[in-house]
Design a protein around this motif. Structure first.
Motif, PDB file in Angstrom:
ATOM      1  N   ALA A 758       0.812  -1.222   0.000  1.00  9.79           N
ATOM      2  CA  ALA A 758       0.000   0.000   0.000  1.00  9.79           C
ATOM      3  C   ALA A 758       0.836   1.258   0.000  1.00  9.79           C
ATOM      4  CB  ALA A 758      -0.934  -0.007   1.213  1.00  9.79           C
ATOM      5  N   THR A 759       2.123   1.193   0.438  1.00 11.52           N
ATOM      6  CA  THR A 759       2.960   2.400   0.545  1.00 11.52           C
ATOM      7  C   THR A 759       3.864   2.569  -0.646  1.00 11.52           C
ATOM      8  OG1 THR A 759       4.616   1.119   1.732  1.00 11.52           O
ATOM      9  CG2 THR A 759       2.922   2.205   3.037  1.00 11.52           C
ATOM     10  N   THR A 760       3.871   1.630  -1.552  1.00  9.10           N
ATOM     11  CA  THR A 760       4.755   1.736  -2.711  1.00  9.10           C
ATOM     12  C   THR A 760       4.006   2.387  -3.837  1.00  9.10           C
ATOM     13  OG1 THR A 760       4.126  -0.475  -3.422  1.00  9.10           O
ATOM     14  CG2 THR A 760       6.059  -0.314  -2.025  1.00  9.10           C
ATOM     15  N   ASP A 761       4.782   3.140  -4.591  1.00  8.72           N
ATOM     16  CA  ASP A 761       4.172   3.766  -5.765  1.00  8.72           C
ATOM     17  C   ASP A 761       4.032   2.721  -6.860  1.00  8.72           C
ATOM     18  OD1 ASP A 761       4.092   6.101  -4.409  1.00  8.72           O
ATOM     19  OD2 ASP A 761       6.076   6.782  -5.148  1.00  8.72           O
ATOM     20  N   SER A 762       2.932   2.680  -7.417  1.00  7.18           N
ATOM     21  CA  SER A 762       2.692   1.699  -8.485  1.00  7.18           C
ATOM     22  C   SER A 762       1.632   2.262  -9.410  1.00  7.18           C
ATOM     23  CB  SER A 762       2.202   0.359  -7.903  1.00  7.18           C
ATOM     24  OG  SER A 762       1.888  -0.533  -8.947  1.00  7.18           O
ATOM     25  N   ASP A 763       1.819   1.949 -10.655  1.00 12.06           N
ATOM     26  CA  ASP A 763       0.855   2.390 -11.658  1.00 12.06           C
ATOM     27  C   ASP A 763      -0.232   1.343 -11.928  1.00 12.06           C
ATOM     28  OD1 ASP A 763       2.287   4.687 -11.927  1.00 12.06           O
ATOM     29  OD2 ASP A 763       3.550   3.901 -13.570  1.00 12.06           O
ATOM     30  N   LEU A 764      -0.172   0.292 -11.122  1.00 15.02           N
ATOM     31  CA  LEU A 764      -1.173  -0.770 -11.359  1.00 15.02           C
ATOM     32  C   LEU A 764      -2.564  -0.312 -10.937  1.00 15.02           C
ATOM     33  CD1 LEU A 764       0.836  -3.888 -10.130  1.00 15.02           C
ATOM     34  CD2 LEU A 764       0.430  -3.141 -12.472  1.00 15.02           C
ATOM     35  N   ASP A 765      -3.562  -0.735 -11.697  1.00 18.58           N
ATOM     36  CA  ASP A 765      -4.954  -0.396 -11.424  1.00 18.58           C
ATOM     37  C   ASP A 765      -5.640  -1.610 -10.796  1.00 18.58           C
ATOM     38  OD1 ASP A 765      -7.449   0.587 -11.248  1.00 18.58           O
ATOM     39  OD2 ASP A 765      -7.836   0.673 -13.412  1.00 18.58           O
ATOM     40  N   TYR A 766      -6.067  -1.448  -9.570  1.00 20.69           N
ATOM     41  CA  TYR A 766      -6.705  -2.563  -8.846  1.00 20.69           C
ATOM     42  C   TYR A 766      -8.219  -2.381  -8.749  1.00 20.69           C
ATOM     43  CZ  TYR A 766      -1.956  -3.729  -7.385  1.00 20.69           C
ATOM     44  OH  TYR A 766      -0.637  -4.067  -7.348  1.00 20.69           O
ATOM     45  N   ASP A 767      -8.779  -1.561  -9.599  1.00 24.49           N
ATOM     46  CA  ASP A 767     -10.235  -1.379  -9.526  1.00 24.49           C
ATOM     47  C   ASP A 767     -11.011  -2.645  -9.935  1.00 24.49           C
ATOM     48  OD1 ASP A 767      -9.902   1.160  -8.657  1.00 24.49           O
ATOM     49  OD2 ASP A 767     -10.089   2.094 -10.633  1.00 24.49           O
ATOM     50  N   TYR A 768     -10.336  -3.489 -10.735  1.00 22.48           N
ATOM     51  CA  TYR A 768     -11.052  -4.707 -11.146  1.00 22.48           C
ATOM     52  C   TYR A 768     -11.370  -5.609  -9.966  1.00 22.48           C
ATOM     53  CZ  TYR A 768      -6.397  -6.790 -10.720  1.00 22.48           C
ATOM     54  OH  TYR A 768      -5.185  -7.206 -10.254  1.00 22.48           O
ATOM     55  N   LEU A 769     -10.704  -5.358  -8.821  1.00 22.55           N
ATOM     56  CA  LEU A 769     -11.004  -6.206  -7.652  1.00 22.55           C
ATOM     57  C   LEU A 769     -12.423  -5.978  -7.141  1.00 22.55           C
ATOM     58  CD1 LEU A 769      -7.639  -5.901  -5.665  1.00 22.55           C
ATOM     59  CD2 LEU A 769      -8.436  -7.815  -7.039  1.00 22.55           C
ATOM     60  N   GLN A 770     -13.010  -4.853  -7.478  1.00 24.85           N
ATOM     61  CA  GLN A 770     -14.377  -4.595  -7.044  1.00 24.85           C
ATOM     62  C   GLN A 770     -15.374  -5.568  -7.688  1.00 24.85           C
ATOM     63  OE1 GLN A 770     -15.210  -2.450  -4.783  1.00 24.85           O
ATOM     64  NE2 GLN A 770     -13.282  -1.300  -4.537  1.00 24.85           N
ATOM     65  N   ASN A 771     -14.953  -6.108  -8.849  1.00 23.12           N
ATOM     66  CA  ASN A 771     -15.858  -7.003  -9.580  1.00 23.12           C
ATOM     67  C   ASN A 771     -15.654  -8.476  -9.232  1.00 23.12           C
ATOM     68  OD1 ASN A 771     -16.821  -4.745 -10.992  1.00 23.12           O
ATOM     69  ND2 ASN A 771     -15.176  -4.908 -12.511  1.00 23.12           N
ATOM     70  N   TRP A 772     -14.738  -8.722  -8.298  1.00 21.45           N
ATOM     71  CA  TRP A 772     -14.415 -10.124  -7.993  1.00 21.45           C
ATOM     72  C   TRP A 772     -15.291 -10.682  -6.889  1.00 21.45           C
ATOM     73  CZ3 TRP A 772      -8.510 -11.417  -8.283  1.00 21.45           C
ATOM     74  CH2 TRP A 772      -8.064 -11.208  -9.600  1.00 21.45           C
ATOM     75  N   GLY A 773     -16.192  -9.939  -6.356  1.00 22.08           N
ATOM     76  CA  GLY A 773     -17.107 -10.483  -5.365  1.00 22.08           C
ATOM     77  C   GLY A 773     -16.670 -10.170  -3.947  1.00 22.08           C
ATOM     78  N   PRO A 774     -17.467 -10.642  -3.004  1.00 20.88           N
ATOM     79  CA  PRO A 774     -17.214 -10.298  -1.587  1.00 20.88           C
ATOM     80  C   PRO A 774     -15.918 -10.898  -1.037  1.00 20.88           C
ATOM     81  CG  PRO A 774     -18.980 -11.903  -1.791  1.00 20.88           C
ATOM     82  CD  PRO A 774     -18.666 -11.451  -3.168  1.00 20.88           C
ATOM     83  N   ARG A 775     -15.400 -11.952  -1.671  1.00 20.15           N
ATOM     84  CA  ARG A 775     -14.175 -12.557  -1.138  1.00 20.15           C
ATOM     85  C   ARG A 775     -12.971 -11.603  -1.258  1.00 20.15           C
ATOM     86  NH1 ARG A 775     -14.133 -18.951  -2.929  1.00 20.15           N
ATOM     87  NH2 ARG A 775     -16.257 -19.472  -2.233  1.00 20.15           N
ATOM     88  N   PHE A 776     -13.012 -10.751  -2.296  1.00 18.97           N
ATOM     89  CA  PHE A 776     -11.895  -9.837  -2.538  1.00 18.97           C
ATOM     90  C   PHE A 776     -12.237  -8.399  -2.145  1.00 18.97           C
ATOM     91  CE2 PHE A 776     -11.420 -13.432  -5.318  1.00 18.97           C
ATOM     92  CZ  PHE A 776     -10.082 -13.755  -5.180  1.00 18.97           C
ATOM     93  N   LEU A 779      -9.275  -6.696  -0.229  1.00 15.04           N
ATOM     94  CA  LEU A 779      -8.187  -6.247  -1.115  1.00 15.04           C
ATOM     95  C   LEU A 779      -8.629  -5.064  -1.958  1.00 15.04           C
ATOM     96  CD1 LEU A 779      -6.763  -9.695  -2.312  1.00 15.04           C
ATOM     97  CD2 LEU A 779      -5.776  -8.124  -0.658  1.00 15.04           C
ATOM     98  N   ALA A 780      -9.915  -5.082  -2.367  1.00 19.07           N
ATOM     99  CA  ALA A 780     -10.400  -3.954  -3.183  1.00 19.07           C
ATOM    100  C   ALA A 780     -10.394  -2.654  -2.376  1.00 19.07           C
ATOM    101  CB  ALA A 780     -11.799  -4.257  -3.699  1.00 19.07           C
ATOM    102  N   ASP A 781     -10.728  -2.766  -1.060  1.00 15.66           N
ATOM    103  CA  ASP A 781     -10.717  -1.559  -0.226  1.00 15.66           C
ATOM    104  C   ASP A 781      -9.294  -1.056   0.003  1.00 15.66           C
ATOM    105  OD1 ASP A 781     -13.433  -1.738  -0.106  1.00 15.66           O
ATOM    106  OD2 ASP A 781     -13.484  -2.764   1.851  1.00 15.66           O
ATOM    107  N   LEU A 782      -8.311  -1.964   0.088  1.00 17.66           N
ATOM    108  CA  LEU A 782      -6.925  -1.571   0.369  1.00 17.66           C
ATOM    109  C   LEU A 782      -6.240  -0.978  -0.844  1.00 17.66           C
ATOM    110  CD1 LEU A 782      -5.757  -4.573   2.585  1.00 17.66           C
ATOM    111  CD2 LEU A 782      -6.284  -2.252   3.335  1.00 17.66           C
TER     112      LEU A 782
END
Length: 793
Positions: A758-776, A779-782
């Motif tokens: 969470a503290t590293t700079d990264s250009d990765l987009d993790y918004d797709y985790l919102q579509n993975w269901g309640p199990r993820f 991770l989607a919130d983090l």
């Protein structure tokens, strides 16, 4: 044949004469006036018409079977208006017109072109008409006439059947009707004698005759005997023309069978029959057969046999075998060669059914002598009695004589006999028998109360012929001895009310049982022991019917002082010598209500609060039991309730963090740590317990899955563990996460830890985790809220 031809020629001549007469008649009768009458003028110019006369027709005749070279002239048609100029044309129509019958259209002559057969067709109906030859205009209305075929004798008689079969009883009187045969003739019965038949017999004389007019066959000889000749063949002739010469004839065959009557008595072929039988034969065994011959058949030949005299009437019997018509001599009683060696019987054979008509031929019976010799046989020993019954007292000393059996050899040799007991009938070996004299003795004491009757079997064999043996049943009754004292019939227990105020009140009735026989049992006598005969609490009364009543002798019992009394009672039987026993009756002091009904017999219940009744105590106990049952059910259901296999709440996210002091060398470092550490310690033996549910069955460890710590490829190891977890029903439904702070300097991917991501700079987009269901969702919130946070800032 010659006579038939002459008759045929005569008939043809007669027919020609009749034909000539018919032609003359036709010429006279078959003319009629003109169809169109002449017109004449009457008085005063009136035109008169002559009324039309119809043709006068007679029947035409033609002889059948005419075989001449020219067609037969049947008749001639002529009209009175025919002037002979040829202007009138005669037309013929109807049955056979143009085929059988033809007409000369000028002259009106009718001819038959074919041979006619009266038996095929007796007459033909034709229609004649006169028309104008030029215009075909009818000059006369059509008229019908009949041509009859004149019969000649051309058909022989024929019988209804080619062969007849008939029966007549033998010895029938002369003239007895046998059968009627009937013949028919196809010729005309109304003309001449062509169909007049006369019957005669050609074969079968002198036994039978036939009536000439009716065809009835009758017997011609008396006393024809079936036993001499049974079947006769008769030929009957039927002749037409009244039987005269020139008539035609036909024949038939009649087979006549003489039926049987009982006219012959049975006869034995010999006067004496010799038979023999062994003395060892059993009753009912066949000795021999006799047969009387009767030439009659069926029920007339049935013969019944009986023994009418002889010294063997009591030893033998005879029955009839109706299939073979033989008399079967059978043994009725056992024979003894040593007693009588031969017997004589007089056997009678008689007909079962007798015909009264021939009673004079009797008597219908015959007798014969049957001599039977008895043959000696080696017989087994014979006991003097068919069975034996002995008595012995129970508890008799060993060696007591029970009784004696005796057998002897019935043969003349009179061999010595040896005796033995069939041990299958004396398994406990209570008895022994003297092999020489047959005395039966006891081996051990007998108890009637265990076995009242002993049924054994005794063998007797000849000393020199062991195969010859006999067997006899022996019943031994064990006579009762008074060796059992009477006892209570049941385990009696009584109670008295502590507040009882009735003296000499009966509160229980007792009875007794005795194992001994009735002679040594009742009548029972009940009493109290002498030392307590003046018992202040209870007394006993003998009812003299094998029962006794126990009575209260005082009032005011107290459970606090004594709640239990033991009352000894002496019971004596009526045997000699009498037996007695002392039995103890248990008496409890109990609390009772005002009606004397039992409330409680416990001493503790007396000290309870008087305000609580028995019903209240029972209600309280019932409530306590119900509460306990509810608690047990609740706990049981709670234990059986299963938690879900996958937990979605945030509070239940489980992580197992294993911390190491030394950091690994990354992917290149395979020696810094043992890869076996990643394994669940509980799964080393192949068994991983499931911690959230109770396994339904024990999971057996699978051998061969234990990986080598230092030489295992990581990819293969992880795939193996995934497959094992997927197929393992006892594996936990959650993942165990092991986190490492540093993965080594040689790692191209960098650190795998999620703590610093969470503290590293990264250009990765993790918004797709919102579509993975309640199990993820975690991770989607983090990781997926970075852009939103920047926007908010």
């Amino acid at each position: 044949m010659k006579e038939d031809n002459c008759l045929h020629a005569a008939l043809i001549c007669l027919g020609m004469l009749y034909y000539s007469h018919a032609i003359t008649t036709e010429k006279l009768n078959h003319t009629r006036p003109s169809l169109h009458g002449h017109h004449e003028k009457g008085k005063e110019g009136q035109v008169l018409h002559r009324s039309k006369r119809g043709w006068v027709w007679n029947q035409f005749f033609v002889i059948e079977e005419y075989t001449g070279p020219d067609p037969v002239l049947v008749g001639r048609l002529h009209s009175d208006i025919d002037s002979g100029d040829g202007n009138i044309k005669y037309i013929l129509s109807g049955e056979g017109a143009g085929i059988i019958f033809v007409i000369d259209d000028k002259s009106g002559n009718i001819h038959a072109t074919k041979t006619l057969d009266r038996e095929e067709r007796a007459q033909y109906t034709l229609t004649a008409q006169a028309v104008d030859r030029n215009t075909n205009r009818p000059l006369e209305p059509p008229s019908e006439f009949i041509v009859k075929v004149q019969d000649i004798n051309d058909n022989p008689p024929e019988f209804l059947h080619e062969n007849y079969h008939a029966n007549v009883p033998e010895r029938s009187n002369v003239g007895t009707s046998v059968i009627q045969v009937t013949a028919s003739d196809a010729d005309d019965p109304t003309y001449g004698n062509s169909a007049k038949l006369v019957y005669s017999i050609l074969e079968g004389q002198p036994y039978f005759s036939v009536e000439a007019q009716t065809g009835i066959i009758r017997t011609a000889l008396p006393n024809m005997d079936r036993e001499a000749k049974e079947e006769y063949h008769v030929v009957i002739q039927a002749k037409d023309m009244g039987g005269h010469m020139g008539g035609l004839s036909g024949t038939t065959k009649v087979t006549i069978t003489l039926t049987d009557v009982n006219d012959n008595p049975p006869k034995f072929p010999q006067s004496v029959y010799q038979m023999s039988v062994s003395e060892a034969a059993v009753p009912g065994e066949e000795v021999g057969r006799v047969k009387a011959k009767d030439p009659d058949i069926g029920e007339n030949g049935l013969v019944a046999y009986s023994i009418i005299d002889g010294d063997g009437m009591d030893m033998f019997e005879i029955t009839t075998d109706y299939e073979t018509q033989e008399g079967v001599v059978k043994l009725k009683k056992r024979l003894d060669f040593e007693t009588k060696k031969s017997y004589s019987l007089k056997v009678e054979a008689a007909n079962v059914h007798i015909d009264p008509k021939f009673i004079s031929n009797g008597p219908f019976k015959d007798t014969v002598t049957v001599k039977i010799s008895v043959e000696d046989a080696d017989e087994p020993p014979v006991f003097l009695k068919p069975s034996y019954i002995f008595e012995v007292q129970e508890n008799a000393a060993s060696g007591t004589v029970v009784g004696k059996v005796h057998a002897k050899d019935p043969d003349a040799a009179n061999s010595a006999i040896r005796y033995s007991i069939d041990r299958h009938t004396d398994l406990e070996r209570y008895f022994i028998i003297n092999a020489e004299d047959g005395n039966i003795k006891t081996i051990k004491a007998l108890d009637r109360e265990e076995i009242a009757w002993h049924n054994i079997s005794v063998f007797a064999v000849e000393v020199h012929k062991q195969h010859q043996e006999a067997k006899v049943p022996v019943a031994i009754k064990v006579v009762d001895v008074n060796d059992n004292a009477p006892k209570f019939a049941a385990a009696y227990e009584a109670f008295v009310c502590e507040n009882s105020t009735f003296l000499l009140q009966q509160f229980i009735t007792i009875s007794a049982d005795d194992k001994d026989d009735s002679a040594n049992g009742p009548r029972f006598i009940f009493s109290l022991p002498p030392e307590i005969i003046h018992n202040p609490n209870f007394t006993l009364r003998d009812n003299r019917d094998n029962t006794a009543s126990v009575l209260v002798r005082r009032e005011g019992f107290s459970r606090q002082k004594q709640d239990l009394y033991l009352l000894p009672i002496v019971i004596s039987d009526g045997g000699l010598p009498p037996m007695s026993s002392t039995n103890t009756l248990t008496i409890r002091v109990c609390g009772c209500d005002s009606n004397g009904s039992l409330l409680s017999c416990n001493a503790e219940a007396y000290i309870l609060n008087a305000g609580l009744s028995t019903g209240a105590l029972i209600a309280i106990l019932a409530c306590i039991v119900i509460l306990l049952v509810i608690v047990v059910l609740f706990v049981t259901l709670k234990r059986q309730k299963k938690e879900p296999l996958i937990v979605f709440e945030e509070e239940d996210v489980r992580e197992n963090i294993i911390t190491y002091d030394d950091e690994g060398g990354g992917e290149e470092d395979t020696e810094a740590f043992d890869i076996a550490t990643l394994q669940n310690p509980d799964g080393i033996n192949g068994f991983i317990p499931r911690k959230d549910i109770k396994p339904e069955y024990q999971y057996m460890p699978r051998p061969g899955l234990r990986p080598a710590p230092n030489s295992v490829d990581v990819d293969d190891f992880i795939n193996t563990r995934i497959q094992e977890a997927d197929n393992d029903p006892t594996a936990p439904p959650y993942d165990s996460i092991q986190i490492y702070g540093y993965e080594g300097r040689g790692s191209v991917a960098g650190s795998l830890s999620s703590l610093e991501s969470a503290t590293t700079d990264s250009d990765l987009d993790y918004d797709y985790l919102q579509n993975w269901g309640p199990r993820f969702k975690k991770l989607a919130d983090l990781y997926g809220s970075k852009d939103t946070f920047d926007d908010d800032s």
